[in-house]
Each structure stands twice: as structure tokens, then as C-alpha cells.
Write a protein that holds these residues in place. Structure first.
Motif, PDB file in Angstrom:
ATOM      1  N   LYS A 104      60.317 -39.849  85.548  1.00 13.13           N
ATOM      2  CA  LYS A 104      61.715 -39.799  85.102  1.00 13.13           C
ATOM      3  C   LYS A 104      62.022 -40.791  83.989  1.00 13.13           C
ATOM      4  O   LYS A 104      62.886 -40.547  83.158  1.00 13.13           O
ATOM      5  N   VAL A 105      61.358 -41.924  84.006  1.00 13.23           N
ATOM      6  CA  VAL A 105      61.685 -42.964  83.033  1.00 13.23           C
ATOM      7  C   VAL A 105      60.739 -42.921  81.827  1.00 13.23           C
ATOM      8  O   VAL A 105      61.167 -42.913  80.687  1.00 13.23           O
ATOM      9  N   ARG A 106      59.445 -42.866  82.110  1.00 13.17           N
ATOM     10  CA  ARG A 106      58.490 -42.872  81.002  1.00 13.17           C
ATOM     11  C   ARG A 106      58.223 -41.477  80.457  1.00 13.17           C
ATOM     12  O   ARG A 106      57.641 -41.323  79.391  1.00 13.17           O
ATOM     13  N   GLY A 107      58.580 -40.451  81.250  1.00  9.12           N
ATOM     14  CA  GLY A 107      58.363 -39.089  80.795  1.00  9.12           C
ATOM     15  C   GLY A 107      56.905 -38.650  80.887  1.00  9.12           C
ATOM     16  O   GLY A 107      56.472 -37.742  80.191  1.00  9.12           O
ATOM     17  N   VAL A 108      56.148 -39.292  81.757  1.00 13.17           N
ATOM     18  CA  VAL A 108      54.760 -38.878  82.007  1.00 13.17           C
ATOM     19  C   VAL A 108      54.803 -37.510  82.677  1.00 13.17           C
ATOM     20  O   VAL A 108      55.703 -37.241  83.466  1.00 13.17           O
ATOM     21  N   ASN A 109      53.816 -36.635  82.370  1.00 17.51           N
ATOM     22  CA  ASN A 109      53.898 -35.346  83.037  1.00 17.51           C
ATOM     23  C   ASN A 109      53.472 -35.484  84.498  1.00 17.51           C
ATOM     24  O   ASN A 109      52.625 -36.288  84.845  1.00 17.51           O
ATOM     25  N   PRO A 110      54.143 -34.721  85.387  1.00 19.08           N
ATOM     26  CA  PRO A 110      54.003 -34.931  86.833  1.00 19.08           C
ATOM     27  C   PRO A 110      52.559 -34.920  87.329  1.00 19.08           C
ATOM     28  O   PRO A 110      52.189 -35.696  88.201  1.00 19.08           O
ATOM     29  N   LYS A 111      51.737 -34.053  86.727  1.00 14.38           N
ATOM     30  CA  LYS A 111      50.353 -33.946  87.195  1.00 14.38           C
ATOM     31  C   LYS A 111      49.585 -35.239  86.914  1.00 14.38           C
ATOM     32  O   LYS A 111      48.869 -35.760  87.761  1.00 14.38           O
ATOM     33  N   GLU A 112      49.768 -35.749  85.703  1.00 15.54           N
ATOM     34  CA  GLU A 112      49.128 -37.009  85.333  1.00 15.54           C
ATOM     35  C   GLU A 112      49.598 -38.144  86.220  1.00 15.54           C
ATOM     36  O   GLU A 112      48.806 -38.977  86.673  1.00 15.54           O
ATOM     37  N   ALA A 113      50.918 -38.157  86.487  1.00 20.90           N
ATOM     38  CA  ALA A 113      51.499 -39.218  87.314  1.00 20.90           C
ATOM     39  C   ALA A 113      50.902 -39.175  88.720  1.00 20.90           C
ATOM     40  O   ALA A 113      50.604 -40.220  89.308  1.00 20.90           O
ATOM     41  N   GLN A 114      50.706 -37.956  89.230  1.00 25.42           N
ATOM     42  CA  GLN A 114      50.088 -37.783  90.552  1.00 25.42           C
ATOM     43  C   GLN A 114      48.692 -38.389  90.584  1.00 25.42           C
ATOM     44  O   GLN A 114      48.338 -39.119  91.511  1.00 25.42           O
ATOM     45  N   GLU A 115      47.893 -38.035  89.547  1.00 25.63           N
ATOM     46  CA  GLU A 115      46.523 -38.531  89.497  1.00 25.63           C
ATOM     47  C   GLU A 115      46.484 -40.051  89.443  1.00 25.63           C
ATOM     48  O   GLU A 115      45.727 -40.700  90.152  1.00 25.63           O
ATOM     49  N   ARG A 116      47.344 -40.579  88.606  1.00 25.27           N
ATOM     50  CA  ARG A 116      47.412 -42.036  88.465  1.00 25.27           C
ATOM     51  C   ARG A 116      47.866 -42.673  89.783  1.00 25.27           C
ATOM     52  O   ARG A 116      47.334 -43.706  90.189  1.00 25.27           O
ATOM     53  N   ALA A 117      48.817 -42.044  90.459  1.00 24.08           N
ATOM     54  CA  ALA A 117      49.316 -42.572  91.729  1.00 24.08           C
ATOM     55  C   ALA A 117      48.197 -42.590  92.779  1.00 24.08           C
ATOM     56  O   ALA A 117      48.059 -43.559  93.533  1.00 24.08           O
ATOM     57  N   MET A 118      47.390 -41.522  92.803  1.00 22.52           N
ATOM     58  CA  MET A 118      46.296 -41.470  93.774  1.00 22.52           C
ATOM     59  C   MET A 118      45.274 -42.567  93.491  1.00 22.52           C
ATOM     60  O   MET A 118      44.747 -43.197  94.396  1.00 22.52           O
ATOM     61  N   GLU A 119      45.036 -42.790  92.200  1.00 25.55           N
ATOM     62  CA  GLU A 119      44.139 -43.859  91.779  1.00 25.55           C
ATOM     63  C   GLU A 119      44.637 -45.207  92.325  1.00 25.55           C
ATOM     64  O   GLU A 119      43.880 -45.986  92.899  1.00 25.55           O
ATOM     65  N   LEU A 120      45.947 -45.430  92.146  1.00 29.43           N
ATOM     66  CA  LEU A 120      46.534 -46.696  92.584  1.00 29.43           C
ATOM     67  C   LEU A 120      46.509 -46.807  94.107  1.00 29.43           C
ATOM     68  O   LEU A 120      46.251 -47.876  94.662  1.00 29.43           O
ATOM     69  N   LEU A 121      46.777 -45.692  94.797  1.00 28.44           N
ATOM     70  CA  LEU A 121      46.754 -45.717  96.260  1.00 28.44           C
ATOM     71  C   LEU A 121      45.346 -46.018  96.757  1.00 28.44           C
ATOM     72  O   LEU A 121      45.161 -46.760  97.728  1.00 28.44           O
ATOM     73  N   ASN A 122      44.345 -45.459  96.073  1.00 28.38           N
ATOM     74  CA  ASN A 122      42.962 -45.772  96.411  1.00 28.38           C
ATOM     75  C   ASN A 122      42.717 -47.260  96.291  1.00 28.38           C
ATOM     76  O   ASN A 122      42.091 -47.883  97.140  1.00 28.38           O
ATOM     77  N   ARG A 123      43.234 -47.799  95.217  1.00 22.97           N
ATOM     78  CA  ARG A 123      43.015 -49.205  94.917  1.00 22.97           C
ATOM     79  C   ARG A 123      43.639 -50.115  95.979  1.00 22.97           C
ATOM     80  O   ARG A 123      43.079 -51.141  96.312  1.00 22.97           O
ATOM     81  N   VAL A 124      44.817 -49.720  96.520  1.00 23.19           N
ATOM     82  CA  VAL A 124      45.433 -50.561  97.557  1.00 23.19           C
ATOM     83  C   VAL A 124      45.023 -50.078  98.952  1.00 23.19           C
ATOM     84  O   VAL A 124      45.564 -50.529  99.957  1.00 23.19           O
ATOM     85  N   GLY A 125      44.081 -49.141  98.987  1.00 26.66           N
ATOM     86  CA  GLY A 125      43.507 -48.710 100.264  1.00 26.66           C
ATOM     87  C   GLY A 125      44.398 -47.809 101.091  1.00 26.66           C
ATOM     88  O   GLY A 125      44.320 -47.808 102.310  1.00 26.66           O
ATOM     89  N   LEU A 126      45.271 -47.032 100.430  1.00 22.23           N
ATOM     90  CA  LEU A 126      46.209 -46.201 101.194  1.00 22.23           C
ATOM     91  C   LEU A 126      46.222 -44.747 100.733  1.00 22.23           C
ATOM     92  O   LEU A 126      47.232 -44.058 100.897  1.00 22.23           O
ATOM     93  N   ALA A 127      45.095 -44.279 100.210  1.00 21.56           N
ATOM     94  CA  ALA A 127      45.053 -42.906  99.703  1.00 21.56           C
ATOM     95  C   ALA A 127      45.430 -41.895 100.789  1.00 21.56           C
ATOM     96  O   ALA A 127      46.030 -40.862 100.505  1.00 21.56           O
ATOM     97  N   GLY A 128      45.115 -42.223 102.050  1.00 25.53           N
ATOM     98  CA  GLY A 128      45.401 -41.289 103.138  1.00 25.53           C
ATOM     99  C   GLY A 128      46.868 -41.176 103.474  1.00 25.53           C
ATOM    100  O   GLY A 128      47.279 -40.306 104.246  1.00 25.53           O
ATOM    101  N   LYS A 129      47.697 -42.056 102.899  1.00 24.14           N
ATOM    102  CA  LYS A 129      49.112 -42.080 103.271  1.00 24.14           C
ATOM    103  C   LYS A 129      50.005 -41.418 102.224  1.00 24.14           C
ATOM    104  O   LYS A 129      51.231 -41.505 102.314  1.00 24.14           O
ATOM    105  N   ALA A 130      49.406 -40.759 101.237  1.00 25.56           N
ATOM    106  CA  ALA A 130      50.178 -40.242 100.108  1.00 25.56           C
ATOM    107  C   ALA A 130      51.384 -39.407 100.534  1.00 25.56           C
ATOM    108  O   ALA A 130      52.466 -39.533  99.988  1.00 25.56           O
TER     109      ALA A 130
END
Lengths: 240, 220
Positions: A104-130
Motif C-alpha cells: 500500500k505504501v511502497r507500491g510493491v506488487n503483491p506477489k513480490e511482497a509475499q515472496e519477500r515476506a516469506m523470506e523474512l519469516l524464514n529468517r525470523v524462524g516463523l515461516a510456518g505461521k504465515a
């Protein structure tokens, strides 16, 4: 990267910040310690204008926050913040919490944002909680999601406002570990905390605040081993 | 007691059903208008723009400080004198009830927004959202959840208040009872029947609302 000059802030008659001046360099991890009511959280919240200073100057990458022409929303996109009480959005799932602002703010396309979010969740060890709602997470997990949410905006600096103070003791480590990784990757961080172990181990510089002023600052070993100021010594003797 | 005979309303029962349907129609439309007005007025009351705040506060005070019946009479009988044309009964009733409801919904909206933790706005703003974006994506959806129980009450109140439309000669449920009472010379049974219709509708609606609330609470 951040320059602060003669910052003053009052709430009504109570003067909380009485002239703060400092600078924070790129890649530096600054840990702010001090007794409660010393103004450390207020100082941190001034750095992204959640509190508006009464006078003084704050510059982030040369842009003045006090200039009325500055678009504060633009600046905040580059300044991530993690709160004591997490402040996750309870009506959004974990992944929605993370993707909302980039989309909503940066205007990233939703699919890219999803991928990036999963990457970050992996990094904080919470990919299973998406797909979970925040209410089903523990405090430590919430705070790790909150960190991922802030990182999703690719901020240039991260502010942490007592990120472990609302956590049960056994959950503090998992959050601090994420923060350590972040510091190791070279993120510029300003951390208000009572975790002296973290300050000593991760901090490049420790800043001791009391009664609205920076009383003493320096390398962690200097502050913890050889504090110069009487008030610093008193504070440290009480908590160490 | 011996002379009670509810079978006398049976020949007119369609009148009651039509009246009940009309009452629901008026109420639904009025609530929609109320929510629309109330959302803006409620936010307006919290605005930092002083004039906007003043206008919205005045609106709420006037609506809440005067009887609905008088508002209705002003709308139907009073306004034509100024406008030069009459507003037909149905839109007059819907508008008067809707504008009235807006005043109450405004307070519900304000209460709902204030009930959302301050940290939510801070978190949203710290991510770079504008005030409007934070309101739209973060605050209002949460506030709306908190607004559902009081909005349900407002709906029930409005449903009952729709009976006041009788005074401007509108054919709804209470008016149906009046007609039946007039033509049978037996007022007790038709009015009790009307009351039963209202009760069934309000109880039914409260039940639906309860289910909805539990569903939404599950998301938290």
C-alpha cells in the motif's frame, strides 16, 4: 546517518528531553540505557516523529524532520520501528501484517511482497505461521513478526523501543537473537533496552540517559567497566 | 378477558405482514444512511480542523437533544413550507430516521475508533502510512468490529422508532394495527398483534447479531 542537535521535548509542564545532541553513523548499533522516566523512549520516538519535539533539529540522511516541507511519511518508510507491545494488526494474518505496508505504501506488487515476506519469516524462524492471526502467537513470536514487518519496508535504520520488556523471560532470547543477526548484517540500529548483556555484546556504543539528558556515552566496555559519571555508576550498580 | 378474540385480526393478517416488511425496509435504509452520515460525522468530531469538529458536534447535539417525533414532523410537515414541495411519506420517513440515526451512529463510530489501541495508529504510521491509509486499513476495520454490538442496538431502536412514521400517515406496522382497530372496533387484539410482530423481529435480529458477533470474535 542520523544527526540530532539540541532536542527538547515537553509534555505539558514536564520537560522530558532537555537538549539531546548526538549522531548515529551508518551501520552503528547504539544502545540507550537509563532509568525509567529518563526520556530514552521519548527520544527514540522523536526519531520518527511519533513524538514531535518542541525544538532542536533531527536530520536523517541530511533531511530535516523539523522542516514542515519534509514528507514525514516518506522518511518513516526508511525508519523501521519495533514497539514494546508489538502492535501487530490483530485483524490481519501474519503475512498480511508484513505485506500491507510494502504493497500500500511502497507500491510493491503483491506477489513480490509475499515472496519477500516469506523470506523474512524464514529468517525470523516463523515461516510456518504465515497464515495465522497474531492472537495465536506467543509474545516472542509476535515480536519476531513485528521485526519482520518493519524489515519488509527495507528500512535504512531500525528503532527498537524496549522490544523485550513485555516478554516472558524464556522468550527474550529468541528476539535478541534475531536482533543480533540483524546487527551482524550491518543494520543501523538504535535500541532502548534493559538487556545489559545485549548492550555489552552487540552495541557499538552505549548511551546512558538520565533526566532527559545524555549523561555519558561510549564503547560498551568503557561504560560498563569504567563509567566516568556518578549517576552512571549508581544506575549500573543497581542493575548489574 | 372472556371477550378476547384474536381471530378477528386474521382477515387482516396480510396488512400486518406488509406493515412489518415496510418497517424493516425503512429501518434498513435508515440505518445505511445513518452509518454513512455517522462515519463521517464521528470522524469529523475527532478532527483537528476546528470548524469541522464544531459542525459535527452541533449536529450530534441537535439530533440527540430533540425528540425524533418532532424531527419527523418538521421533515414531513415543516419542510414543504420552505421547499415549496412535499416529500412523499416513504422518503420522508427514511430520511428523517436516517439523519436521526446518523447522530447516534456518530457517537458509536467515535467510541469504536477510540477503543482501538493507540499503538495500532503508531505502528501503521511508523510503516510510512498516511493518516488516511492508517484509518482505512488498520483503525476502521478494527473499530467496526467493536461497533457491531452498539450498531445492533441502534438497529433495534430504529426498528421500533419506525412506528413513529404512523404520525405522518405512512402505512407501516403500527398503522396497520390502527386501521384494523378502527374497522373492527376492537383495539386490544390488533395492537397486541403489532407488538408481537415487533418483538419477533427484534428478537430475531438480536439472535442474528449474536451469531455474527461470535463469528467475528473467532477471528481475534
Amino acid at each position: 546517518m542520523i544527526e540530532v542537535r539540541d532536542l527538547h521535548k515537553s509534555f505539558g509542564k514536564l520537560e522530558v528531553l532537555k537538549g539531546i545532541s548526538t549522531r548515529i553513523d551508518k551501520g552503528e548499533v547504539v544502545v540507550i540505557i537509563g532509568p525509567s522516566g529518563s526520556g530514552k523512549s521519548t527520544f527514540l520516538r522523536c526519531l520518527n516523529l511519533l513524538e514531535r519535539p518542541n525544538r532542536g533539529e533531527i536530520k536523517i540522511e541530511g533531511k530535516s524532520l523539523m522542516d514542515p516541507c519534509t514528507d514525514i511519511n516518506k522518511i518513516r518508510q526508511d525508519v523501521g520501528m519495533v514497539f514494546q507491545h508489538f502492535n501487530l494488526f490483530p485483524h490481519k494474518t501474519v503475512i498480511e501484517n508484513i505485506t500491507l505496508a510494502p504493497v500500500k505504501v511502497r507500491g510493491v506488487n503483491p506477489k513480490e511482497a509475499q515472496e519477500r515476506a516469506m523470506e523474512l519469516l524464514n529468517r525470523v524462524g516463523l515461516a510456518g505461521k504465515a497464515g495465522c492471526y497474531p492472537s495465536s502467537l506467543s509474545g516472542g513470536q509476535k515480536q519476531r513478526v513485528a521485526i519482520a514487518r518493519a524489515l519488509a519496508m527495507n528500512p535504512k535504520v531500525m528503532l527498537f523501543d524496549e522490544p523485550t520488556s513485555a516478554l516472558d523471560p524464556e522468550m527474550i532470547k529468541e528476539v535478541l537473537d534475531v536482533m543480533k543477526d540483524l546487527a551482524a548484517e550491518g543494520m543501523t540500529m538504535v535500541v532502548v533496552t534493559h538487556e545489559m548483556g545485549f548492550a555489552r555484546e552487540v552495541g557499538d556504543r552505549v548511551m546512558f540517559m538520565d533526566e532527559g539528558m545524555i549523561v555519558e556515552e561510549g564503547r560498551p566496555e568503557e561504560i560498563f567497566e569504567r563509567p566516568q559519571n556518578q549517576r552512571t555508576r549508581e544506575f549500573l550498580s543497581k542493575i548489574l | 378477558m372472556t371477550n378476547l378474540d384474536f381471530t378477528i385480526v386474521l382477515p387482516y393478517i396480510n396488512l400486518f405482514f406488509r406493515g412489518a416488511l415496510t418497517a424493516v425496509e425503512i429501518t434498513l435504509l435508515a440505518v445505511l444512511i445513518g452509518i454513512f452520515i455517522g462515519t463521517f460525522v464521528g470522524m469529523g468530531k475527532m478532527s483537528r480542523v476546528l470548524i469541522l469538529k464544531l459542525i459535527c458536534s452541533t449536529y450530534v447535539e441537535i439530533i440527540r437533544g430533540t425528540p425524533l417525533l418532532v424531527q419527523l414532523l418538521i421533515f414531513y410537515f415543516g419542510l414543504p413550507q420552505i421547499l415549496g414541495f412535499t416529500i412523499p411519506e416513504f422518503p420522508a420517513a427514511v430520511l428523517a430516521l436516517g439523519i436521526n440515526s446518523g447522530g447516534y451512529v456518530a457517537e458509536i463510530v467515535r467510541g469504536g475508533i477510540l477503543a482501538v489501541d493507540r499503538g495500532q495508529m503508531e505502528a501503521a504510521r511508523s510503516l510510512g502510512m498516511s493518516h488516511a491509509q492508517a484509518m482505512r486499513y488498520i483503525i476502521l476495520p478494527q473499530a467496526f468490529k467493536k461497533m457491531i454490538p452498539p450498531l445492533g442496538n441502534e438497529f433495534v431502536t430504529l426498528l421500533k422508532n419506525s412506528s413513529l412514521a404512523t404520525t405522518i400517515g405512512f402505512q407501516e406496522l403500527t398503522r396497520a394495527a390502527q386501521i384494523v382497530a378502527g374497522s373492527t372496533y376492537r383495539p386490544f387484539e390488533p395492537y397486541i398483534t403489532a407488538a408481537a410482530f415487533y418483538l419477533i423481529m427484534t428478537l430475531g435480529f438480536s439472535w442474528i447479531l449474536g451469531v455474527l458477533e461470535r463469528r467475528l470474535a473467532a477471528g481475534d
